[in-house]
Motif scaffolding. Structure first.
Motif, PDB file in Angstrom:
ATOM      1  N   ALA A  46       0.398  -1.263   0.038  1.00  0.00           N
ATOM      2  CA  ALA A  46      -0.550  -0.158   0.437  1.00  0.00           C
ATOM      3  C   ALA A  46       0.572   1.034  -0.163  1.00  0.00           C
ATOM      4  N   LEU A  47       2.537   1.200   0.160  1.00  0.00           N
ATOM      5  CA  LEU A  47       3.041   2.199   0.408  1.00  0.00           C
ATOM      6  C   LEU A  47       2.525   3.245   1.156  1.00  0.00           C
ATOM      7  N   GLY A  48       1.605   2.927   2.269  1.00  0.00           N
ATOM      8  CA  GLY A  48       1.764   4.221   3.135  1.00  0.00           C
ATOM      9  C   GLY A  48       2.576   4.738   3.770  1.00  0.00           C
ATOM     10  N   LEU A  49       2.442   5.745   5.058  1.00  0.00           N
ATOM     11  CA  LEU A  49       3.145   6.527   5.847  1.00  0.00           C
ATOM     12  C   LEU A  49       3.556   6.197   7.432  1.00  0.00           C
ATOM     13  N   GLY A  50       1.837   5.134   7.154  1.00  0.00           N
ATOM     14  CA  GLY A  50       2.113   4.802   8.866  1.00  0.00           C
ATOM     15  C   GLY A  50       2.604   4.296   9.625  1.00  0.00           C
TER      16      GLY A  50
END
Length: 282
Positions: A46-50
């Protein structure tokens, strides 16, 4: 008083702008890289920052080390990078000294051709042909020679102007006292060149360690792969070509950059002091 307030406001604005640019340009991509290297495959895709919902630090990094031939790639990179950087600094500084003190038109042409190598695109096919004639195609020695030759222009460009600004009287006095050319270089030119050679070494470390283009053509076999090549081979070796293993790729990128970070932490004081010394002398 107004002038002081204006100056302070400008400095504060400059710091704020540089901080915003640094966070957007460096901080966010770096955080994206680090945090996704700690996630399982589905979360990392998902390439998220969380932060990870499920931590996979040990699984990701152990997989990269065991399946990605990380140890072998590190040794291959060191076997290329260390002698390449040392040779380029030595030969480049010697050539820069010769160019800086020369007055003939031939040496000026040679200097311009050497510096032009920084801008010219690499001639891969003639390079491979010459290495084949020499029996060095696909070997570490051939790759080392090519890397050293293509990096000399950077050192020559940085060092020549620096030497031209140095007083030649120091060398003339040493020569009158009976010092040979290599003694003059070792005891006078080289110590004065330390700040610019530190800058050159920083550039060379980054470019040589991360070099991929020549490695893809000149190194044969996974046992000779440097870290960028090992990363490419590992990313291409997914059992399912429709799935990109982002978590493992990010972990491999972190491990690829780790030796550079560790090396910088050890030498940062010398680099800063050398640059400061060069600025004061300049």
């Amino acid at each position: 008083m107004t002038a002081r307030v204006t100056t302070r406001f400008r400095e504060t604005t400059r710091v704020v702008l540089l901080t915003v640019v640094a966070v957007g340009w460096i901080g966010i991509p770096l955080w994206l890289l680090l945090v996704n290297s700690l996630k399982p495959l589905m979360e990392a895709s998902a390439l998220g920052l969380g932060l990870p919902k499920t931590w996979s630090l040990l699984d990701n990094y152990s997989t990269v080390i065991n399946e990605g031939a990380y140890g072998t790639a590190v040794m291959n990179s060191l076997l290329i990078a260390v002698p390449t950087i040392a040779s380029a600094l030595l030969l480049g500084s010697l050539a820069a000294w010769a160019y800086a003190r020369a007055r003939s038109a031939t040496m000026k042409v040679a200097y311009n051709l050497t510096v032009l190598s920084i801008l010219l695109p690499p001639a891969v096919l003639p390079t491979i042909y010459e290495l084949q004639l020499a029996g060095l195609d696909g070997t570490r020695l051939g790759y080392f020679l090519v890397m050293t030759g293509t990096r000399l222009g950077t050192v020559v460009f940085l060092a020549t102007g620096f030497i031209r600004a140095m007083p030649a009287e120091l060398e003339d006095a040493a020569e009158v006292d009976g010092a040979g050319r290599m003694q003059i270089y070792r005891h006078i030119v080289l110590p004065l060149l330390r700040p610019v050679l530190l800058v050159g070494s920083m550039i060379l470390v980054i470019t040589v360690w991360n070099e991929f283009f020549f490695a893809a053509f000149l190194l044969q076999g996974s046992e000779r792969a440097t870290l960028p090549m090992a990363l490419y081979q590992f990313a291409s070796a997914s059992p399912d070509t429709s799935i990109v293993r982002w978590n493992l790729i990010f972990a491999h990128v972190v491990l690829t950059s780790l030796p550079l970070v560790i090396g910088y932490l050890f030498v940062q004081r010398r680099i800063v002091s050398g640059l400061s010394e060069g600025a004061i002398k300049g």
